[in-house]
Design a protein around this motif. Structure first.
Motif, PDB file in Angstrom:
ATOM      1  N   HIS A 298       0.815  -1.219   0.000  1.00  0.00           N
ATOM      2  CA  HIS A 298       0.000   0.000   0.000  1.00  0.00           C
ATOM      3  C   HIS A 298       0.848   1.270   0.000  1.00  0.00           C
ATOM      4  CE1 HIS A 298      -3.271  -2.816   1.194  1.00  0.00           C
ATOM      5  NE2 HIS A 298      -3.954  -2.022   0.407  1.00  0.00           N
ATOM      6  N   CYS A 341      -4.664   9.567   3.037  1.00  0.00           N
ATOM      7  CA  CYS A 341      -5.224   8.284   2.605  1.00  0.00           C
ATOM      8  C   CYS A 341      -4.207   7.164   2.804  1.00  0.00           C
ATOM      9  CB  CYS A 341      -5.638   8.390   1.134  1.00  0.00           C
ATOM     10  SG  CYS A 341      -6.022   6.824   0.325  1.00  0.00           S
ATOM     11  N   CYS A 342      -2.989   7.387   2.358  1.00  0.00           N
ATOM     12  CA  CYS A 342      -1.951   6.361   2.491  1.00  0.00           C
ATOM     13  C   CYS A 342      -1.595   6.122   3.956  1.00  0.00           C
ATOM     14  CB  CYS A 342      -0.708   6.767   1.705  1.00  0.00           C
ATOM     15  SG  CYS A 342       0.553   5.472   1.628  1.00  0.00           S
ATOM     16  N   ARG A 345      -4.249   4.062   5.678  1.00  0.00           N
ATOM     17  CA  ARG A 345      -4.221   2.661   5.280  1.00  0.00           C
ATOM     18  C   ARG A 345      -3.062   1.911   5.944  1.00  0.00           C
ATOM     19  NH1 ARG A 345      -4.065  -1.695   5.177  1.00  0.00           N
ATOM     20  NH2 ARG A 345      -4.853  -3.274   3.719  1.00  0.00           N
ATOM     21  N   VAL A 348      -3.708   0.640   9.436  1.00  0.00           N
ATOM     22  CA  VAL A 348      -4.456  -0.615   9.566  1.00  0.00           C
ATOM     23  C   VAL A 348      -3.533  -1.744   9.996  1.00  0.00           C
ATOM     24  CG1 VAL A 348      -5.757  -2.363   8.276  1.00  0.00           C
ATOM     25  CG2 VAL A 348      -6.216   0.064   7.901  1.00  0.00           C
ATOM     26  N   THR A 359      -9.826   1.708   7.082  1.00  0.00           N
ATOM     27  CA  THR A 359      -9.937   1.379   5.668  1.00  0.00           C
ATOM     28  C   THR A 359     -11.012   2.234   5.001  1.00  0.00           C
ATOM     29  OG1 THR A 359      -9.292  -0.894   6.178  1.00  0.00           O
ATOM     30  CG2 THR A 359     -10.242  -0.495   4.013  1.00  0.00           C
ATOM     31  N   SER A 362      -9.565   5.651   4.510  1.00  0.00           N
ATOM     32  CA  SER A 362      -8.608   5.644   3.409  1.00  0.00           C
ATOM     33  C   SER A 362      -9.329   5.640   2.059  1.00  0.00           C
ATOM     34  CB  SER A 362      -7.697   4.418   3.527  1.00  0.00           C
ATOM     35  OG  SER A 362      -6.767   4.379   2.473  1.00  0.00           O
ATOM     36  N   TRP A 366      -9.313   8.554  -0.824  1.00  0.00           N
ATOM     37  CA  TRP A 366      -8.905   8.258  -2.205  1.00  0.00           C
ATOM     38  C   TRP A 366      -9.914   8.844  -3.192  1.00  0.00           C
ATOM     39  CZ3 TRP A 366      -4.852   5.674  -4.705  1.00  0.00           C
ATOM     40  CH2 TRP A 366      -5.091   5.305  -6.016  1.00  0.00           C
TER      41      TRP A 366
END
Length: 385
Positions: A298, A341-342, A345, A348, A359, A362, A366
């Protein structure tokens, strides 16, 4: 190779730049793909919108839908300038757009495998067009782009055939990150210098040819070993060395000089995610119980591909609209959204008890990032298609 001054520029009235339709459909695909997948994440269901798993859905939408569209738009626009050859005709561009639409329509409504096969056909067609320009111009510098396109096409074919799927995905992802490294190595330092000079400053990048070559070889070794032996200790060592060499390479580009330009800064951040990905993969290999491979994947897909895609598309659009470093609130917001966003993620992997909210956050960011990108550049992308 011909210089920029000797290369025929796109005449917006007679020959619209190929990036316009492809960047538009890539942005829409990124939004729709995540938006359709997102409800299943929030309900923690195992099946995606076409009967395939959630993971397969958003993975294939990214790697074999959005990425080929961006690659096609970028390379069809950039290769004539790099090789000194004529631009592709509008008819060729429209036929490639039609092929991409057939691929996505087939993927969504008819057959997952057939849709991926058509995506492979698009990449193969792009490869043949690029090969024609590179070979005709005797431009050996871009042979590595042809090789990586061929590898990506091979991964796409294997994924379509559902043969050695994990191997195929590693092959496809490694080739795309390799392309990002090559394109980023040209675009990021060049735009950094251009921005500093446009602001009235002066900068000279001291780029070591030995370091550039070493970083490329080490990264190729790291990717090659990950493809064939993803859990081997030697792979972890190669990835750790790749992270160090890529960090040294990127340090030459004086990213700190670009903090006032969101687009140029985003390019540096996007490339930085490649380094992070190598580091996370090495950590996973040496300590698999503490960190999953998904963290590295990711970092590369959302961080490197997502951020670099937005920043490179934005910079190309601005260049062809003759507003290279014009500020834009929606574009800056898009870069911020893709970064968060990254990060969300990756959390997680560290906070497994919060999988659904992180999630979901994220995925929402996106969608927001690519939505903001389309808001920022909608007029340029929609005109003359």
């Amino acid at each position: 190779m011909a210089t920029d001054a000797s290369v025929p520029a796109f005449d917006a009235k007679r020959m619209p730049a190929p990036f316009r339709p492809f960047f538009l459909i890539a942005g829409l695909d990124a939004i729709v793909g995540a938006a359709v997948w997102l409800p299943s994440v929030l309900r923690i269901q195992g099946i995606g919108p076409t009967g395939i798993s959630r993971g397969d859905w958003h993975r294939d939408v990214l790697l074999f839908g959005m990425v080929p569209a961006i690659l096609t738009g970028f390379l069809l626009t950039a290769l004539p300038r790099w090789t000194g050859r004529r631009a592709v005709s509008p008819i060729t561009t429209r036929l490639l757009v039609a092929l991409w639409l057939c691929s996505r329509g087939t993927f969504l409504f008819l057959s997952h495998s057939a849709g991926l096969a058509l995506s492979a056909l698009l990449v193969l067609t792009l490869l043949l067009i690029a090969a024609g320009q590179v070979i005709a111009s005797r431009d050996r510098r871009n042979l590595k782009i042809l090789f990586l396109l061929l590898v990506f096409c091979g991964g796409n074919v294997l994924a379509a055939a559902s043969y050695q799927v994990e191997f195929a995905l590693r092959l496809a992802l490694a080739s795309i990150i390799g392309l990002v490294m090559i394109i980023g190595g040209r675009v990021v330092p060049a735009l950094t210098v251009a921005y500093v000079e446009s602001a009235g400053g002066r900068v000279t990048l001291d780029r070591s040819a030995v370091l550039e070559y070493t970083a490329a070889v080490v990264a190729a070794c790291g990717f090659g070993m990950w493809i064939v032996a993803p859990q081997a200790q030697l792979t972890g060592i190669a990835c750790a060395l790749a992270a160090c060499s890529q960090a040294m390479r990127a340090a030459q580009w004086n990213g700190w000089r670009s903090v006032a330009s969101s687009t140029v800064l985003a390019l540096h951040i996007g490339y930085g995610w490649i380094i992070v990905g190598f580091g996370l993969l090495a950590t996973h290999i040496f300590a698999p119980a503490s960190l999953g491979q998904a963290a590295a994947v990711h970092a590369w897909t959302i961080g490197a591909i997502g951020t670099m895609a937005l920043a490179i598309m934005a910079s190309m659009i601005r260049k062809h609209s003759r507003r290279a470093f014009a500020p834009s609130v929606p574009a800056t917001s898009a870069f911020i959204a893709i970064t968060i966003c990254c990060l969300s993620r990756l959390l997680v992997e560290l906070l497994p008890g919060y999988v659904a909210p992180l999630t979901g956050l994220s995925g929402t960011l996106w969608v927001g990032a690519f939505g903001l990108f389309l808001v920022a550049f909608r007029r340029i992308l929609i005109s003359q298609i």
